[in-house]
Design a protein around this motif. Sequence first.
Motif, mmCIF file in Angstrom:
data_model
loop_
_atom_site.group_PDB
_atom_site.id
_atom_site.type_symbol
_atom_site.label_atom_id
_atom_site.label_comp_id
_atom_site.label_asym_id
_atom_site.label_seq_id
_atom_site.Cartn_x
_atom_site.Cartn_y
_atom_site.Cartn_z
ATOM 1 N N VAL A 1 -17.644 1.457 -2.505
ATOM 2 C CA VAL A 1 -16.285 1.776 -2.073
ATOM 3 C C VAL A 1 -15.295 1.192 -3.080
ATOM 4 N N ASP A 2 -14.355 2.010 -3.519
ATOM 5 C CA ASP A 2 -13.326 1.528 -4.450
ATOM 6 C C ASP A 2 -12.221 0.835 -3.653
ATOM 7 N N LEU A 3 -12.497 -0.390 -3.263
ATOM 8 C CA LEU A 3 -11.555 -1.121 -2.416
ATOM 9 C C LEU A 3 -10.285 -1.503 -3.162
ATOM 10 N N HIS A 4 -10.401 -1.815 -4.435
ATOM 11 C CA HIS A 4 -9.191 -2.142 -5.186
ATOM 12 C C HIS A 4 -8.345 -0.884 -5.408
ATOM 13 N N GLY A 5 -9.012 0.271 -5.558
ATOM 14 C CA GLY A 5 -8.270 1.517 -5.621
ATOM 15 C C GLY A 5 -7.557 1.816 -4.314
ATOM 16 N N MET A 6 -8.220 1.527 -3.203
ATOM 17 C CA MET A 6 -7.587 1.644 -1.882
ATOM 18 C C MET A 6 -6.348 0.762 -1.808
ATOM 19 N N ASN A 7 -6.488 -0.456 -2.296
ATOM 20 C CA ASN A 7 -5.363 -1.384 -2.246
ATOM 21 C C ASN A 7 -4.219 -0.920 -3.152
ATOM 22 N N ASP A 8 -4.565 -0.298 -4.285
ATOM 23 C CA ASP A 8 -3.523 0.260 -5.160
ATOM 24 C C ASP A 8 -2.710 1.317 -4.430
ATOM 25 N N ARG A 9 -3.352 2.105 -3.599
ATOM 26 C CA ARG A 9 -2.622 3.112 -2.827
ATOM 27 C C ARG A 9 -1.606 2.448 -1.901
ATOM 28 N N VAL A 10 -2.019 1.374 -1.262
ATOM 29 C CA VAL A 10 -1.089 0.622 -0.417
ATOM 30 C C VAL A 10 0.052 0.068 -1.263
ATOM 31 N N ARG B 1 1.286 1.254 -3.862
ATOM 32 C CA ARG B 1 2.196 2.323 -4.295
ATOM 33 C C ARG B 1 3.084 2.819 -3.156
ATOM 34 N N GLY B 2 2.840 2.309 -1.953
ATOM 35 C CA GLY B 2 3.722 2.653 -0.848
ATOM 36 C C GLY B 2 3.069 3.381 0.303
ATOM 37 N N GLU B 3 1.760 3.656 0.217
ATOM 38 C CA GLU B 3 1.095 4.297 1.343
ATOM 39 C C GLU B 3 0.970 3.316 2.510
ATOM 40 N N ASP B 4 0.812 3.853 3.692
ATOM 41 C CA ASP B 4 0.796 3.026 4.907
ATOM 42 C C ASP B 4 -0.373 2.035 4.884
ATOM 43 N N PHE B 5 -0.050 0.797 5.146
ATOM 44 C CA PHE B 5 -1.017 -0.305 5.088
ATOM 45 C C PHE B 5 -2.180 -0.060 6.045
ATOM 46 N N THR B 6 -1.876 0.189 7.297
ATOM 47 C CA THR B 6 -2.924 0.344 8.302
ATOM 48 C C THR B 6 -3.682 1.650 8.109
ATOM 49 N N ALA B 7 -2.952 2.756 7.990
ATOM 50 C CA ALA B 7 -3.607 4.065 7.919
ATOM 51 C C ALA B 7 -4.519 4.175 6.709
ATOM 52 N N THR B 8 -4.073 3.688 5.565
ATOM 53 C CA THR B 8 -4.872 3.809 4.345
ATOM 54 C C THR B 8 -6.196 3.071 4.475
ATOM 55 N N ILE B 9 -6.156 1.866 4.996
ATOM 56 C CA ILE B 9 -7.373 1.063 5.115
ATOM 57 C C ILE B 9 -8.276 1.596 6.215
ATOM 58 N N TYR B 10 -7.696 1.954 7.342
ATOM 59 C CA TYR B 10 -8.524 2.462 8.437
ATOM 60 C C TYR B 10 -9.144 3.816 8.103
ATOM 61 N N GLU B 11 -8.417 4.669 7.386
ATOM 62 C CA GLU B 11 -8.988 5.952 6.966
ATOM 63 C C GLU B 11 -10.150 5.738 6.000
ATOM 64 N N TYR C 1 -16.386 5.546 5.285
ATOM 65 C CA TYR C 1 -17.603 4.793 4.937
ATOM 66 C C TYR C 1 -18.082 4.048 6.178
ATOM 67 N N PRO C 2 -18.632 4.770 7.162
ATOM 68 C CA PRO C 2 -18.978 4.129 8.444
ATOM 69 C C PRO C 2 -19.963 2.985 8.311
ATOM 70 N N GLU C 3 -20.785 3.013 7.241
ATOM 71 C CA GLU C 3 -21.748 1.922 7.080
ATOM 72 C C GLU C 3 -21.069 0.599 6.731
ATOM 73 N N PHE C 4 -19.803 0.681 6.308
ATOM 74 C CA PHE C 4 -19.035 -0.520 5.986
ATOM 75 C C PHE C 4 -17.735 -0.586 6.800
ATOM 76 N N ARG C 5 -17.684 0.170 7.901
ATOM 77 C CA ARG C 5 -16.429 0.296 8.643
ATOM 78 C C ARG C 5 -15.848 -1.071 9.019
ATOM 79 N N ASP C 6 -16.630 -1.912 9.618
ATOM 80 C CA ASP C 6 -16.108 -3.196 10.098
ATOM 81 C C ASP C 6 -15.602 -4.057 8.946
ATOM 82 N N GLU C 7 -16.355 -4.073 7.853
ATOM 83 C CA GLU C 7 -15.964 -4.902 6.711
ATOM 84 C C GLU C 7 -14.682 -4.383 6.055
ATOM 85 N N ILE C 8 -14.562 -3.063 5.910
ATOM 86 C CA ILE C 8 -13.352 -2.518 5.290
ATOM 87 C C ILE C 8 -12.130 -2.806 6.156
ATOM 88 N N ARG C 9 -12.279 -2.709 7.445
ATOM 89 C CA ARG C 9 -11.146 -3.011 8.336
ATOM 90 C C ARG C 9 -10.684 -4.463 8.194
#
Length: 207
Positions: free
Chosen positions: A39-48, A50-60, A65-73
């Motif tokens: 999972v490109d977690l740092h890329g996910m964080n870059d989206r946040v 840049r102004g994307e919604d903090f909760t929605a971006t991470i939860y989406e 990646y359901p195998e890592f759902r709890d950890e990503i949250r």
Amino acid sequence: MTPEAVIFDIGNVLIEWQPERYYDRVVGEARRKEMFAAVDLHGMNDRVDRGEDFTATIYETAEAYPEFRDEIRMWHDDWIELAKPIIPHSVHLLKTLQAKGVPVFSLTNFGIGSFEYAVPFYPFLRDFDRSYISGHMGVIKPDTRIYEMVEQDCGIAPERLLFTDDRIDNINAAKARGWQAHLFEGPQGWAERLVNAGLLTEAEATP
């Protein structure tokens, strides 16, 4: 040339930002490496940032990646645990500059929601003379545009801005604009740079 204003990055300059360290502690190094490879977690964080919604971006991302759902949250739910502790000497330098009347700005890759989450824990984040938060600006370092936006807003000549950041790509982008810049590798080196710039005495730069 004596700087007219000092600009601080926040992550790993004023507050430690070490997500990998957090996950190593909570889920173990092997599980963390597996997740970061998948999972490109740092890329996910870059989206946040840049102004994307903090909760929605991470939860989406977690749902993708359901195998890592709890950890990503955890990146959202335990966010302050990823961004701690403060770097006390750096905070001392910030406050001492301000006490001397030196304009101090922030220029940080930080999301809108994550920044608001952090402020109650780190009230000094509200104390800058000017705050340049990437989430509100819609662009992240080291994009040239973010440095241009700072210059246009503050009206200070680039060569009179002194900027510190822990990432060399961000420093190089600032230098390309004509800024004075210091690669942050620890607060002592930054303190020495501020002394050499004539902004603080050695006594003032010592916590």
